[in-house]
Design a protein around this motif. Sequence first.
Motif, PDB file in Angstrom:
ATOM      1  N   PHE A  80     -14.293  49.459  20.290  1.00 45.87           N
ATOM      2  CA  PHE A  80     -14.133  50.611  21.172  1.00 45.87           C
ATOM      3  C   PHE A  80     -12.666  50.972  21.354  1.00 45.87           C
ATOM      4  CE2 PHE A  80     -18.444  49.633  23.182  1.00 45.87           C
ATOM      5  CZ  PHE A  80     -19.054  50.769  22.652  1.00 45.87           C
ATOM      6  N   GLY A  81     -11.805  49.956  21.478  1.00 49.15           N
ATOM      7  CA  GLY A  81     -10.386  50.211  21.663  1.00 49.15           C
ATOM      8  C   GLY A  81      -9.780  50.949  20.483  1.00 49.15           C
ATOM      9  N   GLN A  82     -10.137  50.533  19.265  1.00 50.29           N
ATOM     10  CA  GLN A  82      -9.622  51.204  18.065  1.00 50.29           C
ATOM     11  C   GLN A  82     -10.142  52.629  17.961  1.00 50.29           C
ATOM     12  OE1 GLN A  82     -10.869  48.466  15.017  1.00 50.29           O
ATOM     13  NE2 GLN A  82      -9.324  46.929  15.588  1.00 50.29           N
ATOM     14  N   ARG A  83     -11.412  52.802  18.338  1.00 51.36           N
ATOM     15  CA  ARG A  83     -11.999  54.147  18.298  1.00 51.36           C
ATOM     16  C   ARG A  83     -11.337  55.049  19.337  1.00 51.36           C
ATOM     17  NH1 ARG A  83     -18.338  55.427  19.371  1.00 51.36           N
ATOM     18  NH2 ARG A  83     -17.604  55.376  21.528  1.00 51.36           N
ATOM     19  N   ASN A  84     -11.062  54.497  20.517  1.00 50.45           N
ATOM     20  CA  ASN A  84     -10.399  55.285  21.567  1.00 50.45           C
ATOM     21  C   ASN A  84      -8.991  55.696  21.142  1.00 50.45           C
ATOM     22  OD1 ASN A  84     -12.669  54.953  23.126  1.00 50.45           O
ATOM     23  ND2 ASN A  84     -11.763  53.454  24.535  1.00 50.45           N
ATOM     24  N   LEU A  85      -8.268  54.766  20.503  1.00 51.32           N
ATOM     25  CA  LEU A  85      -6.913  55.091  20.035  1.00 51.32           C
ATOM     26  C   LEU A  85      -6.944  56.184  18.980  1.00 51.32           C
ATOM     27  CD1 LEU A  85      -5.166  51.592  19.731  1.00 51.32           C
ATOM     28  CD2 LEU A  85      -4.461  53.493  21.194  1.00 51.32           C
ATOM     29  N   ALA A  86      -7.904  56.096  18.060  1.00 51.82           N
ATOM     30  CA  ALA A  86      -8.004  57.075  16.979  1.00 51.82           C
ATOM     31  C   ALA A  86      -8.362  58.466  17.497  1.00 51.82           C
ATOM     32  CB  ALA A  86      -9.039  56.615  15.955  1.00 51.82           C
ATOM     33  N   SER A  87      -9.191  58.504  18.541  1.00 49.53           N
ATOM     34  CA  SER A  87      -9.662  59.792  19.054  1.00 49.53           C
ATOM     35  C   SER A  87      -8.835  60.287  20.245  1.00 49.53           C
ATOM     36  CB  SER A  87     -11.126  59.682  19.487  1.00 49.53           C
ATOM     37  OG  SER A  87     -11.278  58.760  20.556  1.00 49.53           O
ATOM     38  N   GLY A  88      -7.950  59.429  20.750  1.00 51.00           N
ATOM     39  CA  GLY A  88      -7.150  59.808  21.907  1.00 51.00           C
ATOM     40  C   GLY A  88      -7.934  59.812  23.205  1.00 51.00           C
ATOM     41  N   SER A  89      -9.089  59.115  23.208  1.00 54.32           N
ATOM     42  CA  SER A  89      -9.921  59.060  24.407  1.00 54.32           C
ATOM     43  C   SER A  89      -9.717  57.726  25.113  1.00 54.32           C
ATOM     44  CB  SER A  89     -11.402  59.236  24.046  1.00 54.32           C
ATOM     45  OG  SER A  89     -11.823  58.209  23.165  1.00 54.32           O
TER      46      SER A  89
END
Length: 296
Positions: A88-97
């Motif tokens: 989730f952390g990597q996905r949040n960083l990639a999407s800026g969320s």
Amino acid sequence: MSNTLKDLTAGTAGGIAQVLVGQPFDICKVRMQTAPAGTYSGLAQCAGDILKNEGPLAFYKGTLSPLVGIGACVSIQFGVLEWTKRFFGQRNLASGSGGRGGALTPSQLLIAGAAAGIANSVVSGPVEHIRIRLQTQSDKNRIYAGPGDAVKKIVGAHGLAGLYKGQVATLWREGTGYAVYFLTYEKLIEREMRVNNIKREEVSSVKAVLFGATAGYALWAIIYPIDVIKSRIQTDGFAGPERKYGSTLDCLRKVWRAEGANGFLRGLGPTLIRSPFANGATFLGFELASRALYGR
């Protein structure tokens, strides 16, 4: 070591600490949950009877099973939790969320905790079943000589399904409980880091214990009635007239009709006393092992 292997190893350290600290309280909880109503007036009587009739070592009856099994369970919990948090952390960083620096949202932490609990239940179900069978048998009426003997006899007579008796209640307990458990702990850690402008590894050991204790109380506030149902089913007979409960729902109905709301609170005293020590030790063990393994 890979990150996942480090998390699994640190989780094992936390699990061993949990068992060694919490086992004496746990056997009292199980005895009070499963004995006929009115057997014990409270924790003091239960503990006193065990000490008088079975000796001090009885408080660690059935410990080998949880020492190995709960170590594996907590290892799985933290392994799945940390993997899901990284995802989730990597996905949040990639999407800026998410929060600052890709921090997880409460819903993501709930999902990560629930995933950890459900994955853990595959091992915790049979481990706790065996532990409870050993904890509730008396020295005068011993059916199982130990964990290995219990597994052999149960599987031999009832197959693998017998080993997973009470698994529906276990899944409900683990999924809902650990979602709240890890959300509570992670949010307390996040707050401590934000307020004091420190890194996770700089959070003091005392705070880790206190946050773990708080998370433990949040866990039991959610799952205790489910835990009572699980214990009842796992000490119930397997078939025929010895079997009282046909299903998880049937157990819930019968406990309610016979004892009302109080039936779902039996054994709560030792659980509330045990919780801060066992859960504080769990998170302290995990945090210290993680810092050593990651070189923080």
